[in-house]
Design a protein around this motif. Structure first.
Motif, mmCIF file in Angstrom:
data_model
loop_
_atom_site.group_PDB
_atom_site.id
_atom_site.type_symbol
_atom_site.label_atom_id
_atom_site.label_comp_id
_atom_site.label_asym_id
_atom_site.label_seq_id
_atom_site.Cartn_x
_atom_site.Cartn_y
_atom_site.Cartn_z
ATOM 1 N N MET A 1 0.819 -1.211 0.000
ATOM 2 C CA MET A 1 0.000 0.000 0.000
ATOM 3 C C MET A 1 0.853 1.261 0.000
ATOM 4 S SD MET A 1 -3.242 -1.068 2.442
ATOM 5 C CE MET A 1 -2.276 -1.813 3.747
ATOM 6 N N LEU A 2 1.962 1.242 0.724
ATOM 7 C CA LEU A 2 2.850 2.396 0.745
ATOM 8 C C LEU A 2 3.521 2.606 -0.610
ATOM 9 C CD1 LEU A 2 4.450 1.825 4.266
ATOM 10 C CD2 LEU A 2 2.813 3.622 3.640
ATOM 11 N N LEU A 3 3.829 1.508 -1.306
ATOM 12 C CA LEU A 3 4.372 1.615 -2.663
ATOM 13 C C LEU A 3 3.340 2.202 -3.613
ATOM 14 C CD1 LEU A 3 6.254 -1.801 -2.822
ATOM 15 C CD2 LEU A 3 7.336 0.438 -3.163
ATOM 16 N N THR A 4 2.093 1.759 -3.472
ATOM 17 C CA THR A 4 1.019 2.285 -4.318
ATOM 18 C C THR A 4 0.849 3.783 -4.113
ATOM 19 O OG1 THR A 4 -0.168 0.184 -4.311
ATOM 20 C CG2 THR A 4 -1.467 2.150 -4.809
ATOM 21 N N ARG A 5 0.981 4.231 -2.886
ATOM 22 C CA ARG A 5 0.827 5.656 -2.592
ATOM 23 C C ARG A 5 2.054 6.467 -2.984
ATOM 24 N NH1 ARG A 5 -3.384 7.607 1.736
ATOM 25 N NH2 ARG A 5 -4.247 8.314 -0.242
ATOM 26 N N GLY A 6 3.148 5.808 -3.295
ATOM 27 C CA GLY A 6 4.354 6.532 -3.688
ATOM 28 C C GLY A 6 5.146 7.070 -2.524
ATOM 29 N N LEU A 7 4.896 6.552 -1.324
ATOM 30 C CA LEU A 7 5.617 7.032 -0.147
ATOM 31 C C LEU A 7 6.948 6.306 0.048
ATOM 32 C CD1 LEU A 7 2.622 7.344 2.341
ATOM 33 C CD2 LEU A 7 3.682 9.145 0.956
ATOM 34 N N ILE A 8 7.055 5.083 -0.488
ATOM 35 C CA ILE A 8 8.311 4.343 -0.414
ATOM 36 C C ILE A 8 8.648 3.835 -1.813
ATOM 37 C CG2 ILE A 8 7.915 3.656 1.982
ATOM 38 C CD1 ILE A 8 7.223 0.845 0.962
ATOM 39 N N ARG A 9 9.877 3.386 -1.983
ATOM 40 C CA ARG A 9 10.307 2.809 -3.251
ATOM 41 C C ARG A 9 11.185 1.601 -2.963
ATOM 42 N NH1 ARG A 9 14.228 7.939 -4.611
ATOM 43 N NH2 ARG A 9 15.803 7.528 -3.008
ATOM 44 N N GLU A 10 11.293 0.743 -3.953
ATOM 45 C CA GLU A 10 12.148 -0.433 -3.826
ATOM 46 C C GLU A 10 13.533 -0.133 -4.370
ATOM 47 O OE1 GLU A 10 9.050 -4.178 -4.002
ATOM 48 O OE2 GLU A 10 9.911 -3.439 -5.912
ATOM 49 N N GLY A 11 14.541 -0.684 -3.699
ATOM 50 C CA GLY A 11 15.898 -0.556 -4.168
ATOM 51 C C GLY A 11 16.317 -1.773 -4.976
ATOM 52 N N LEU B 1 25.050 -15.441 0.815
ATOM 53 C CA LEU B 1 24.240 -16.523 1.374
ATOM 54 C C LEU B 1 22.803 -16.058 1.589
ATOM 55 C CD1 LEU B 1 26.788 -17.845 4.034
ATOM 56 C CD2 LEU B 1 26.386 -18.730 1.730
ATOM 57 N N GLY B 2 21.899 -17.000 1.641
ATOM 58 C CA GLY B 2 20.498 -16.679 1.910
ATOM 59 C C GLY B 2 19.777 -16.209 0.662
ATOM 60 N N ARG B 3 18.468 -16.046 0.805
ATOM 61 C CA ARG B 3 17.641 -15.619 -0.318
ATOM 62 C C ARG B 3 17.853 -14.134 -0.585
ATOM 63 N NH1 ARG B 3 11.613 -17.251 0.786
ATOM 64 N NH2 ARG B 3 11.448 -16.327 -1.289
ATOM 65 N N PRO B 4 17.923 -13.737 -1.853
ATOM 66 C CA PRO B 4 18.015 -12.294 -2.151
ATOM 67 C C PRO B 4 16.768 -11.573 -1.641
ATOM 68 C CG PRO B 4 18.495 -13.634 -4.098
ATOM 69 C CD PRO B 4 17.923 -14.568 -3.056
ATOM 70 N N HIS B 5 16.917 -10.291 -1.338
ATOM 71 C CA HIS B 5 15.753 -9.509 -0.944
ATOM 72 C C HIS B 5 15.804 -8.148 -1.624
ATOM 73 C CE1 HIS B 5 18.770 -8.231 2.155
ATOM 74 N NE2 HIS B 5 18.254 -7.053 1.873
ATOM 75 N N ILE B 6 14.646 -7.519 -1.711
ATOM 76 C CA ILE B 6 14.544 -6.185 -2.310
ATOM 77 C C ILE B 6 14.251 -5.197 -1.194
ATOM 78 C CG2 ILE B 6 13.294 -4.745 -3.954
ATOM 79 C CD1 ILE B 6 12.615 -7.291 -5.501
ATOM 80 N N PRO B 7 15.205 -4.367 -0.807
ATOM 81 C CA PRO B 7 14.976 -3.424 0.295
ATOM 82 C C PRO B 7 14.027 -2.304 -0.121
ATOM 83 C CG PRO B 7 17.101 -2.998 -0.722
ATOM 84 C CD PRO B 7 16.556 -4.243 -1.381
ATOM 85 N N VAL B 8 13.416 -1.689 0.871
ATOM 86 C CA VAL B 8 12.550 -0.533 0.622
ATOM 87 C C VAL B 8 13.079 0.660 1.402
ATOM 88 C CG1 VAL B 8 10.462 -1.834 0.072
ATOM 89 C CG2 VAL B 8 10.993 -1.333 2.462
ATOM 90 N N GLU B 9 12.778 1.852 0.897
ATOM 91 C CA GLU B 9 13.210 3.091 1.547
ATOM 92 C C GLU B 9 12.199 4.184 1.263
ATOM 93 O OE1 GLU B 9 16.885 4.499 -0.109
ATOM 94 O OE2 GLU B 9 16.369 3.767 -2.103
ATOM 95 N N ILE B 10 12.282 5.256 2.013
ATOM 96 C CA ILE B 10 11.394 6.402 1.799
ATOM 97 C C ILE B 10 11.680 7.005 0.436
ATOM 98 C CG2 ILE B 10 10.697 8.673 2.649
ATOM 99 C CD1 ILE B 10 9.932 6.387 4.519
ATOM 100 N N ASP B 11 10.632 7.277 -0.318
ATOM 101 C CA ASP B 11 10.776 7.912 -1.630
ATOM 102 C C ASP B 11 10.784 9.431 -1.441
ATOM 103 O OD1 ASP B 11 10.656 8.833 -4.237
ATOM 104 O OD2 ASP B 11 9.224 7.307 -4.889
#
Length: 415
Positions: A67-77, A86-96
């Motif tokens: 929902m925060l991505l839809t509103r444009g308040l955060i973005r994915e890195g 090691l471990g599964r890759p992940h996509i971090p999020v941050e304030i847009d």
């Protein structure tokens, strides 16, 4: 058990259980706000880390982030791998910070400060103008007219979500009204309604002390979070109190009125209230300029006096040292009344002149019964040099982080 029946001459008293609850609904807003706050504090951050920080389930965090991505308040890195791959890759999020801004207006006794701030609280632009007239309509319509020009010059194509307004003395945030501001001559001024009509933006209003206390909790130094007292000493003197992360307002929104707190310096200076020894009469900017004049140092403004102190003018230094001691008396009283984790002092001398903070802490050490470590407990503002630009914008920014899924017209709707 049935409730007693009322009679004509004996109305049944209202029971607490009969009063409808005004607590916020247990819907998604608090959790979404917690997720957004965690991203503000730790971003770029993995969703799994947000789950650990907030205590929410991974699935819930994923939903809130969507929902925060839809509103444009955060973005994915960019996608990242775990340590050493090691471990599964992940996509971090941050304030847009590239799409939206909030605007802030601080209304001081002599001037107004208009600012633009990104969603991480960084100041993008600010400008200050002296009052030509202190009539509410003149000041507020003037602020509204300046905002589009500042946005065109410095907004970089971003959209303003809301306008926050802050000023001193008694402000009612729920009504959006400045109840009383003696220096400006304002009483029951509907600031929110006037600015909303003039700008077309959602407008949020609060006292500058409460706004700065909220800013410390949201974007300030880690050391200023937790339970706190914020003491603001400028042209206006007031305070704010924070407990469990919430800024206390009081049932009449009057919390923080410390201008007439007696500091008993023995100067005999009479306050506007008719008494002597009031903090406002002893430590406000106008009182400080008058004290300098009594020492033969005549300056046109408090800012000029501060400049003389920075340049080590002996009389100016003497005035600021005395002011710091006076503020220290008030700080000691507030520390003993509230016993907070930290007391934040918003006062130009303590922010710019190290010896002023030393004097203030020494006074606290001498007078407080509960503060055994003034070096740790008594600290300057996180926003020295940008206090006024931060105050107004913090009102709007705080509202956004409290309710990111609320009615923000410029943001896309979420289901």
């Amino acid at each position: 058990m049935e409730r007693p029946q009322a009679s004509a001459d004996r109305p049944v008293p209202l029971r607490r259980s009969d009063i409808p609850s005004t607590a916020p609904s247990a819907r998604r807003v608090p959790s979404t706000g917690a997720v957004l706050g965690a991203i503000l504090d730790h971003g770029p951050v993995a969703r799994s880390t947000i789950a650990r920080l907030t205590g929410l389930s991974p699935a819930s965090v994923t939903g809130h982030c969507g929902m925060l991505l839809t509103r444009g308040l955060i973005r994915e890195g960019p996608e990242t791998a775990g340590p050493r791959g090691l471990g599964r890759p992940h996509i971090p999020v941050e304030i847009d910070t590239g799409r939206y801004l909030v605007a802030g207006a601080h209304i001081a006794v002599a001037h107004t400060t208009l600012s633009l701030v990104d969603l991480r609280g960084s100041i993008v632009a600010e400008e200050r103008e002296p009052h030509r007239d202190t009539a509410p309509a003149q000041i507020l319509t003037g602020l509204a007219a300046r905002l589009p020009r500042l946005l065109a010059r410095r907004g970089s194509g971003r959209t303003v979500l809301a306008l926050g307004a802050a000023t001193g003395h008694w402000v009612d945030p729920a009504a959006g009204v400045v109840v009383r501001h003696p220096q400006l001559g304002w009483r029951d001024v509907a600031v929110r309604d006037i600015l909303a009509e003039a700008t077309g933006l959602p407008v949020h209003v609060d006292s500058h002390a409460r706004a700065l206390a909220r800013a410390e909790q949201l974007i300030g130094q880690v050391s200023t979070r937790g339970s706190a007292v914020l003491l603001f000493v400028g042209a206006v003197v007031d305070a704010a109190f924070v407990s469990a992360g919430a800024v206390h307002q009081g049932p009449r929104s009057g919390a923080g009125s410390v201008a007439h707190l007696s500091v008993g310096t023995g100067s005999g200076r009479t306050c506007a209230c008719g008494k002597t020894g009031c903090l406002q009469a002893e430590a406000s900017e106008s009182a400080t300029v008058r004290r300098a004049a009594e020492l033969g140092l005549h300056v046109p403004s408090f800012t000029a006096l501060l400049g003389r102190a920075i340049d080590n003018d002996e009389r100016a230094v003497t005035v600021f040292r005395r002011r710091a001691r006076t503020v220290g008396r008030a700080a000691a009283l507030l520390l003993d009344m509230f016993d907070p984790d930290v007391l934040v002092v918003v006062e130009p001398g303590t922010g710019r002149l190290p010896y002023c903070m030393d004097e203030l802490r020494a006074e606290v050490a001498e007078r407080s019964w509960v503060c055994d470590d003034p070096e740790r407990v008594v600290v300057p503002s996180s926003f020295t040099g940008s206090v006024l630009a931060t105050a107004g914008s913090a009102v709007a920014l705080g509202a956004l982080y409290d309710d990111p899924l609320g009615p923000w017209p410029a943001l896309p709707a979420v289901s």
